[in-house]
Design a protein around this motif. Structure first.
Motif, short mmCIF file in Angstrom:
data_model
loop_
_atom_site.label_atom_id
_atom_site.label_comp_id
_atom_site.label_asym_id
_atom_site.label_seq_id
_atom_site.Cartn_x
_atom_site.Cartn_y
_atom_site.Cartn_z
N PRO A 1 1.18 -1.39 0.18
CA PRO A 1 -0.11 -0.17 0.04
C PRO A 1 0.69 1.16 -0.01
CG PRO A 1 -0.78 -1.93 1.34
CD PRO A 1 -0.04 -2.69 1.07
N VAL A 2 2.20 1.45 0.38
CA VAL A 2 3.08 2.02 1.33
C VAL A 2 3.63 2.79 -0.53
CG1 VAL A 2 4.65 3.63 1.68
CG2 VAL A 2 3.49 2.39 3.01
N ARG B 1 2.06 6.23 -2.68
CA ARG B 1 3.56 6.45 -3.19
C ARG B 1 3.54 7.30 -4.68
NH1 ARG B 1 9.58 6.43 -4.01
NH2 ARG B 1 9.93 4.23 -4.89
N TYR B 2 2.96 5.61 -5.51
CA TYR B 2 2.98 6.20 -7.28
C TYR B 2 1.36 6.88 -7.14
CZ TYR B 2 1.13 4.92 -11.95
OH TYR B 2 1.24 5.13 -13.17
N LEU B 3 0.69 7.28 -6.64
CA LEU B 3 -0.97 7.33 -7.09
C LEU B 3 -0.99 9.07 -5.86
CD1 LEU B 3 -3.04 4.39 -5.21
CD2 LEU B 3 -3.08 5.83 -7.71
N ALA B 4 -0.07 8.87 -5.37
CA ALA B 4 -0.32 10.71 -4.89
C ALA B 4 1.63 11.16 -6.24
CB ALA B 4 1.08 10.75 -3.57
N THR B 5 2.15 10.62 -6.71
CA THR B 5 2.73 11.38 -8.23
C THR B 5 1.94 11.55 -9.00
OG1 THR B 5 4.74 10.31 -7.19
CG2 THR B 5 4.93 10.86 -9.46
N ALA B 6 0.61 10.94 -9.16
CA ALA B 6 -0.06 11.14 -10.36
C ALA B 6 -0.84 12.14 -10.25
CB ALA B 6 -1.10 9.74 -10.98
N THR C 1 -11.21 6.25 -5.94
CA THR C 1 -11.87 5.70 -5.59
C THR C 1 -11.41 5.01 -4.19
OG1 THR C 1 -9.98 3.51 -5.62
CG2 THR C 1 -11.96 4.17 -7.54
N ASP C 2 -12.03 4.27 -3.19
CA ASP C 2 -11.98 4.20 -1.79
C ASP C 2 -10.40 3.67 -1.89
OD1 ASP C 2 -14.10 6.12 -1.30
OD2 ASP C 2 -15.61 3.63 -0.85
N VAL C 3 -10.45 2.89 -2.06
CA VAL C 3 -8.58 1.99 -2.26
C VAL C 3 -7.66 2.52 -2.55
CG1 VAL C 3 -7.53 -0.51 -3.52
CG2 VAL C 3 -9.91 -0.13 -2.86
N ASP C 4 -8.22 3.59 -2.85
CA ASP C 4 -6.50 4.53 -4.01
C ASP C 4 -6.31 5.45 -2.85
OD1 ASP C 4 -6.47 2.80 -6.23
OD2 ASP C 4 -6.76 4.42 -7.33
#
Length: 472
Positions: free
Chosen positions: A44-45, A49-54, A131-134
């Motif tokens: 998840p971490v 980080r990838y999603l935060a970069t997006a 999404t909730d998961v992201d």
């Protein structure tokens, strides 16, 4: 200079943002391959980080020379400076005390942990699609993968009435859709992935969509061009003249990865920052998904006769300056003289750029092909810095006067770009000074004054009726 978050009058009531904006700062220095691996990670971490970069918020939440995501950056707005917040997991000055639900409320509903509303320059209007998961994975990243920094950001003091955050509740009720992205069953997974990123974390519409009088995005004109402070965010719909309809999917991928495509254009200003801090770190699969989705966005035409990248050809006017002395008044220099003295060493005598394409040609260059010429002027004034990469153009703000930049810009447009586009000295002066447009503030205060007078008149009328003698 972090110009990507210089706010525009178009971001008024909502546009003067500040509260919690999303992450990507801590990822800026990490190798792109390491970040991209998070796209398919089960950790998840790493995935967060990838999603935060997006989400690309490094320009908002990292001050020049400051610590990643510790806030403190002054964001210019028509209403005065707004200081970005500390979004490290510090329990004293950051978001370390946020619960997952509070973190989600900030991203999806535009509410801080204390219940106060955020302003949509923190693009929760787009992040709501996540999404909730992201959101849970990003929360894990912020709480476990970001170093806490116990440093307070300067307070933001907006003028009345924009300092009343409660007004955003009304705006949200009118314009904000806080529902997560719903997949389109009629489209393949890659298309849905592209739509999810474009509409959500990548928040493309925040810059590329025009806004109405209340500063909400105009849905019917989605991605047809907008403003980011003084910068122009061009049309990226599928239109073949005004949009990206004539760009191939691979060219769009290359542009998002590298910031330039020979024969099409180079990025600068806000887009260069978005590429350097966010898009260039995404996986190839996600970049292809974004490109594929953009090619299906309904075309919106602005009436152009040909694509922005198609204007101009190699040429020079050396004959006009050979043997001609420079004028005593440097403001009287001609376009060819200014070009020869300031541009030709990099862009070459005929505007063809370097042979390796790293120094772009000036013809077949989108920057010179738009009717809106702000980006051309700003590129000359501020240069084209690249974060983590070599700068590809120096700034000329201290070298050239307003008149010289206007003369040079108009020469470039006539010789290599769209000849019906113009640059004025007033335009250069305004962009150089960063002059604020106070129209919104004036309108808001006038509207409130009128409303107060109407309310007062109503009270007087009701009072007079109540005390009027009854008719026998």
């Amino acid at each position: 200079m972090r110009s990507i978050h210089t706010l525009t009058p178009a971001l008024t009531l909502c546009a003067v943002a500040l509260g919690l904006a999303l992450p990507a700062a801590a990822t800026a220095a990490a190798p792109a391959a390491d970040i991209a691996a998070g796209a398919t990670s089960s950790d998840p971490v790493a995935r967060g980080r990838y999603l935060a970069t997006a989400g690309d918020c490094v320009a908002c939440h990292t001050a020049p020379g400051g610590v990643d995501m510790a806030g403190g950056l002054a964001l210019a707005s028509p209403l005065g400076p707004i200081y970005s917040t500390n979004i490290t997991p510090s329990k004293t000055h950051g978001i370390g005390n946020y619960t997952l639900q509070q973190f989600s409320d900030a991203l999806r509903h535009g509410k801080r942990a204390d219940g106060a509303y955020l302003y949509p320059a923190m693009p929760y209007t787009a992040y709501a699609k996540t999404t909730d998961v992201d959101i849970a994975d990003m929360y894990a990243y912020f709480m476990q993968g970001v170093r806490p920094v116990d440093r307070a950001s300067p307070p933001t003091a907006l003028p009345f009435p924009f300092n009343i955050r409660l007004s955003m509740g009304v705006w949200n009720a009118m314009f904000h859709d806080d529902k997560a992205y719903q997949a389109n069953d009629q489209q393949p997974p890659e298309w849905n992935r592209g739509a999810y990123l474009v509409q959500g974390l990548a928040h493309c519409s925040t810059c590329h969509t025009p806004r109405n009088a209340l500063m909400a995005e105009i849905g019917k004109k989605a991605l047809s061009g907008g403003e980011v402070g003084p910068w122009y965010a061009p049309n990226i719909t599928s239109d073949t003249k005004d949009g990206i309809g004539e760009w191939t999917p691979q060219e769009l991928v290359d542009y998002m990865r590298n910031g330039h495509v020979v024969g099409k254009g180079s990025s600068g200003g806000p887009m260069a920052e978005a590429i350097d801090h966010s898009l260039s770190h995404l996986s190839d699969a996600d970049l292809r998904a974004i490109a594929g989705y953009l090619h299906t966005v309904p075309a919106v035409s602005e009436g152009s006769t040909q694509p922005a990248f198609s204007w101009g050809k190699a040429s020079d006017q050396l004959d006009s300056i050979r043997g001609v002395a420079l004028p005593k008044d440097m403001n009287a220099m001609t376009g060819p003289q200014l070009y020869d003295g300031n541009c030709a060493s990099c862009h070459q005598a005929q505007g063809q750029g370097s042979s390796d394409g790293k120094l772009p040609a000036l013809f077949h260059n989108s920057t010179l092909g738009h009717k809106n010429t702000n980006n051309l002027v700003l590129a000359i004034l501020e240069g084209v810095p690249r974060h983590g990469r070599d700068s590809i153009m120096p700034a000329f703000a201290h070298e050239l006067s307003d008149q010289q930049i206007a003369t040079l810009s108009n020469y470039l447009l006539q010789a290599y770009g769209r000849p019906d586009a113009k640059v004025t000295t007033d335009q250069v002066q305004r962009l150089r000074s960063g002059a604020q447009d106070n129209t919104l503030l004036t309108m808001a205060r006038v509207a409130m004054a009128v409303g107060a007078l109407v309310l007062l008149a109503l009270v007087i009328w009701l009072f007079s009726r109540r005390n009027r003698p009854s008719t026998p």
